[in-house]
Scaffold this motif. Structure first.
Motif, PDB file in Angstrom:
ATOM      1  N   LEU A 288       0.834  -1.208   0.000  1.00  0.00           N
ATOM      2  CA  LEU A 288       0.000   0.000   0.000  1.00  0.00           C
ATOM      3  C   LEU A 288       0.868   1.257   0.000  1.00  0.00           C
ATOM      4  O   LEU A 288       0.546   2.239  -0.668  1.00  0.00           O
ATOM      5  N   GLU A 289       1.993   1.224   0.742  1.00  0.00           N
ATOM      6  CA  GLU A 289       2.888   2.381   0.770  1.00  0.00           C
ATOM      7  C   GLU A 289       3.485   2.649  -0.613  1.00  0.00           C
ATOM      8  O   GLU A 289       3.717   3.787  -0.983  1.00  0.00           O
ATOM      9  N   LEU A 290       3.713   1.572  -1.385  1.00  0.00           N
ATOM     10  CA  LEU A 290       4.252   1.731  -2.735  1.00  0.00           C
ATOM     11  C   LEU A 290       3.200   2.241  -3.712  1.00  0.00           C
ATOM     12  O   LEU A 290       3.501   3.017  -4.623  1.00  0.00           O
ATOM     13  N   ILE A 291       1.943   1.827  -3.527  1.00  0.00           N
ATOM     14  CA  ILE A 291       0.868   2.194  -4.453  1.00  0.00           C
ATOM     15  C   ILE A 291       0.324   3.585  -4.180  1.00  0.00           C
ATOM     16  O   ILE A 291       0.024   4.341  -5.094  1.00  0.00           O
ATOM     17  N   VAL A 292       0.192   3.958  -2.891  1.00  0.00           N
ATOM     18  CA  VAL A 292      -0.458   5.210  -2.500  1.00  0.00           C
ATOM     19  C   VAL A 292       0.586   6.179  -1.944  1.00  0.00           C
ATOM     20  O   VAL A 292       1.056   6.009  -0.818  1.00  0.00           O
ATOM     21  N   PRO A 293       0.984   7.206  -2.712  1.00  0.00           N
ATOM     22  CA  PRO A 293       1.953   8.185  -2.218  1.00  0.00           C
ATOM     23  C   PRO A 293       1.454   8.882  -0.950  1.00  0.00           C
ATOM     24  O   PRO A 293       0.292   9.278  -0.884  1.00  0.00           O
ATOM     25  N   GLY A 294       2.302   9.008   0.065  1.00  0.00           N
ATOM     26  CA  GLY A 294       1.934   9.692   1.306  1.00  0.00           C
ATOM     27  C   GLY A 294       1.314   8.784   2.344  1.00  0.00           C
ATOM     28  O   GLY A 294       1.070   9.208   3.469  1.00  0.00           O
ATOM     29  N   PHE A 295       1.051   7.531   1.995  1.00  0.00           N
ATOM     30  CA  PHE A 295       0.453   6.587   2.935  1.00  0.00           C
ATOM     31  C   PHE A 295       1.440   6.309   4.066  1.00  0.00           C
ATOM     32  O   PHE A 295       2.601   6.025   3.815  1.00  0.00           O
ATOM     33  N   HIS A 296       0.963   6.369   5.321  1.00  0.00           N
ATOM     34  CA  HIS A 296       1.839   6.232   6.476  1.00  0.00           C
ATOM     35  C   HIS A 296       1.814   4.854   7.109  1.00  0.00           C
ATOM     36  O   HIS A 296       2.482   4.614   8.100  1.00  0.00           O
ATOM     37  N   GLY A 297       1.024   3.968   6.568  1.00  0.00           N
ATOM     38  CA  GLY A 297       0.977   2.609   7.098  1.00  0.00           C
ATOM     39  C   GLY A 297       0.283   2.520   8.447  1.00  0.00           C
ATOM     40  O   GLY A 297       0.535   1.589   9.200  1.00  0.00           O
TER      41      GLY A 297
ATOM     42  N   LYS B 113       0.709   5.867  13.128  1.00  0.00           N
ATOM     43  CA  LYS B 113       0.314   6.760  14.208  1.00  0.00           C
ATOM     44  C   LYS B 113      -1.193   6.935  14.127  1.00  0.00           C
ATOM     45  O   LYS B 113      -1.740   7.182  13.065  1.00  0.00           O
ATOM     46  N   LYS B 114      -1.824   6.826  15.292  1.00  0.00           N
ATOM     47  CA  LYS B 114      -3.287   6.901  15.305  1.00  0.00           C
ATOM     48  C   LYS B 114      -3.814   8.202  14.721  1.00  0.00           C
ATOM     49  O   LYS B 114      -4.815   8.207  14.020  1.00  0.00           O
ATOM     50  N   GLU B 115      -3.121   9.308  15.017  1.00  0.00           N
ATOM     51  CA  GLU B 115      -3.607  10.592  14.511  1.00  0.00           C
ATOM     52  C   GLU B 115      -3.504  10.685  12.988  1.00  0.00           C
ATOM     53  O   GLU B 115      -4.123  11.533  12.374  1.00  0.00           O
ATOM     54  N   LEU B 116      -2.733   9.792  12.377  1.00  0.00           N
ATOM     55  CA  LEU B 116      -2.607   9.783  10.924  1.00  0.00           C
ATOM     56  C   LEU B 116      -3.596   8.829  10.268  1.00  0.00           C
ATOM     57  O   LEU B 116      -3.661   8.734   9.045  1.00  0.00           O
ATOM     58  N   LEU B 117      -4.370   8.104  11.075  1.00  0.00           N
ATOM     59  CA  LEU B 117      -5.314   7.136  10.530  1.00  0.00           C
ATOM     60  C   LEU B 117      -6.305   7.767   9.570  1.00  0.00           C
ATOM     61  O   LEU B 117      -6.563   7.254   8.494  1.00  0.00           O
TER      62      LEU B 117
ATOM     63  N   ARG C  35      -8.198   8.557   4.128  1.00  0.00           N
ATOM     64  CA  ARG C  35      -8.545   9.468   3.033  1.00  0.00           C
ATOM     65  C   ARG C  35      -7.692   9.182   1.796  1.00  0.00           C
ATOM     66  O   ARG C  35      -8.190   9.169   0.674  1.00  0.00           O
ATOM     67  N   LEU C  36      -6.397   8.917   2.007  1.00  0.00           N
ATOM     68  CA  LEU C  36      -5.503   8.628   0.878  1.00  0.00           C
ATOM     69  C   LEU C  36      -5.923   7.347   0.158  1.00  0.00           C
ATOM     70  O   LEU C  36      -5.955   7.292  -1.069  1.00  0.00           O
ATOM     71  N   ILE C  37      -6.228   6.307   0.925  1.00  0.00           N
ATOM     72  CA  ILE C  37      -6.633   5.030   0.336  1.00  0.00           C
ATOM     73  C   ILE C  37      -7.920   5.225  -0.465  1.00  0.00           C
ATOM     74  O   ILE C  37      -8.024   4.799  -1.619  1.00  0.00           O
ATOM     75  N   ARG C  38      -8.908   5.859   0.161  1.00  0.00           N
ATOM     76  CA  ARG C  38     -10.184   6.049  -0.530  1.00  0.00           C
ATOM     77  C   ARG C  38     -10.018   6.927  -1.768  1.00  0.00           C
ATOM     78  O   ARG C  38     -10.662   6.716  -2.792  1.00  0.00           O
ATOM     79  N   GLY C  39      -9.119   7.921  -1.699  1.00  0.00           N
ATOM     80  CA  GLY C  39      -8.842   8.764  -2.859  1.00  0.00           C
ATOM     81  C   GLY C  39      -8.231   7.968  -4.002  1.00  0.00           C
ATOM     82  O   GLY C  39      -8.596   8.158  -5.168  1.00  0.00           O
ATOM     83  N   LYS C  40      -7.302   7.075  -3.665  1.00  0.00           N
ATOM     84  CA  LYS C  40      -6.670   6.234  -4.695  1.00  0.00           C
ATOM     85  C   LYS C  40      -7.705   5.313  -5.348  1.00  0.00           C
ATOM     86  O   LYS C  40      -7.755   5.189  -6.575  1.00  0.00           O
TER      87      LYS C  40
ATOM     88  N   LYS D 165      -5.227  -5.462  15.995  1.00  0.00           N
ATOM     89  CA  LYS D 165      -5.852  -6.524  15.205  1.00  0.00           C
ATOM     90  C   LYS D 165      -6.905  -5.958  14.240  1.00  0.00           C
ATOM     91  O   LYS D 165      -6.986  -6.383  13.076  1.00  0.00           O
ATOM     92  N   GLU D 166      -7.702  -5.010  14.718  1.00  0.00           N
ATOM     93  CA  GLU D 166      -8.712  -4.403  13.858  1.00  0.00           C
ATOM     94  C   GLU D 166      -8.062  -3.592  12.735  1.00  0.00           C
ATOM     95  O   GLU D 166      -8.564  -3.560  11.612  1.00  0.00           O
ATOM     96  N   LEU D 167      -6.942  -2.939  13.044  1.00  0.00           N
ATOM     97  CA  LEU D 167      -6.237  -2.186  12.013  1.00  0.00           C
ATOM     98  C   LEU D 167      -5.720  -3.106  10.915  1.00  0.00           C
ATOM     99  O   LEU D 167      -5.783  -2.776   9.735  1.00  0.00           O
ATOM    100  N   GLU D 168      -5.223  -4.274  11.309  1.00  0.00           N
ATOM    101  CA  GLU D 168      -4.746  -5.234  10.308  1.00  0.00           C
ATOM    102  C   GLU D 168      -5.890  -5.643   9.379  1.00  0.00           C
ATOM    103  O   GLU D 168      -5.707  -5.749   8.170  1.00  0.00           O
ATOM    104  N   ARG D 169      -7.066  -5.839   9.941  1.00  0.00           N
ATOM    105  CA  ARG D 169      -8.224  -6.220   9.117  1.00  0.00           C
ATOM    106  C   ARG D 169      -8.637  -5.067   8.193  1.00  0.00           C
ATOM    107  O   ARG D 169      -8.959  -5.284   7.031  1.00  0.00           O
ATOM    108  N   LEU D 170      -8.600  -3.847   8.725  1.00  0.00           N
ATOM    109  CA  LEU D 170      -8.920  -2.674   7.901  1.00  0.00           C
ATOM    110  C   LEU D 170      -7.930  -2.546   6.740  1.00  0.00           C
ATOM    111  O   LEU D 170      -8.314  -2.261   5.604  1.00  0.00           O
ATOM    112  N   ILE D 171      -6.650  -2.803   7.020  1.00  0.00           N
ATOM    113  CA  ILE D 171      -5.622  -2.747   5.974  1.00  0.00           C
ATOM    114  C   ILE D 171      -5.902  -3.804   4.912  1.00  0.00           C
ATOM    115  O   ILE D 171      -5.746  -3.545   3.712  1.00  0.00           O
ATOM    116  N   GLU D 172      -6.330  -4.987   5.344  1.00  0.00           N
ATOM    117  CA  GLU D 172      -6.656  -6.044   4.380  1.00  0.00           C
ATOM    118  C   GLU D 172      -7.808  -5.616   3.469  1.00  0.00           C
ATOM    119  O   GLU D 172      -7.773  -5.839   2.259  1.00  0.00           O
TER     120      GLU D 172
END
Length: 164
Positions: free
Chosen positions: A11-20, A23-27, A32-37, A100-107
């Motif tokens: 995801l970091e390679l596909i979406v520029p600016g994605f922070h992985g 940090k919670k405040e960057l969620l 927004r970046l993922i949905r924009g892509k 664990k929930e974040l991992e599922r959201l990333i999937e």
């Protein structure tokens, strides 16, 4: 032999600016970046269908309404992705995301990007098949299947994000 990349690294390679989601405040920003892509890929697919519609009208093909229906579905999905509530939950929200929930959201996000790329490829293929009626009918069916799959994943992700 290279190291295999994880879903987050992809995801970091596909979406520029994605922070992985580090940090919670960057969620919210990552969401927004993922949905924009994803919305951008769907918009590109919609433009392919608009070109196919123009070409289809010129050659008077039978799939004009089928392609128009797919274009409308793409517009609806693009709008749902763009205007969905952000995936981040604040301090006082009922549903909180832990590791664990974040991992599922990333999937879910990785799957949405993968499906959106497949949709774009199918739309390009459909546009290339306008002059071939048999192949065009199959291309319409294939793209419709991809849109149904995408909508299912989007619904699952949105249900998960609101804690259902």
């Amino acid at each position: 032999m290279g190291k295999e990349t994880s879903i987050v690294e992809k995801l970091e390679l596909i979406v520029p600016g994605f922070h992985g989601y580090k940090k919670k405040e960057l969620l919210r920003e990552d969401d927004r970046l993922i949905r924009g892509k994803v919305a951008d890929l769907l918009a590109q697919a919609k433009r392919e269908l608009e070109r196919a519609l123009q070409r289809c009208a010129m050659v008077n093909c039978q799939q004009l309404m089928g392609i128009e229906n797919l274009r409308k579905k793409l517009m609806m999905l693009e709008s749902r992705v763009l205007h969905a509530e952000a995936g981040y939950r604040g301090y006082f929200d009922r549903v909180k995301f832990k590791e664990k929930e974040l991992e599922r959201l990333i999937e879910y996000d990785a799957k949405m990007i993968e499906l959106a790329e497949e949709i774009l490829n199918e739309a390009k293929n459909l546009n290339a098949q306008v002059a071939n009626p048999q192949a065009l009918g199959m291309a319409v069916l294939n793209l419709d299947d991809k849109l149904v799959n995408f909508e299912e994943v989007l619904n699952q992700r949105m249900s998960f994000a609101v804690g259902e």
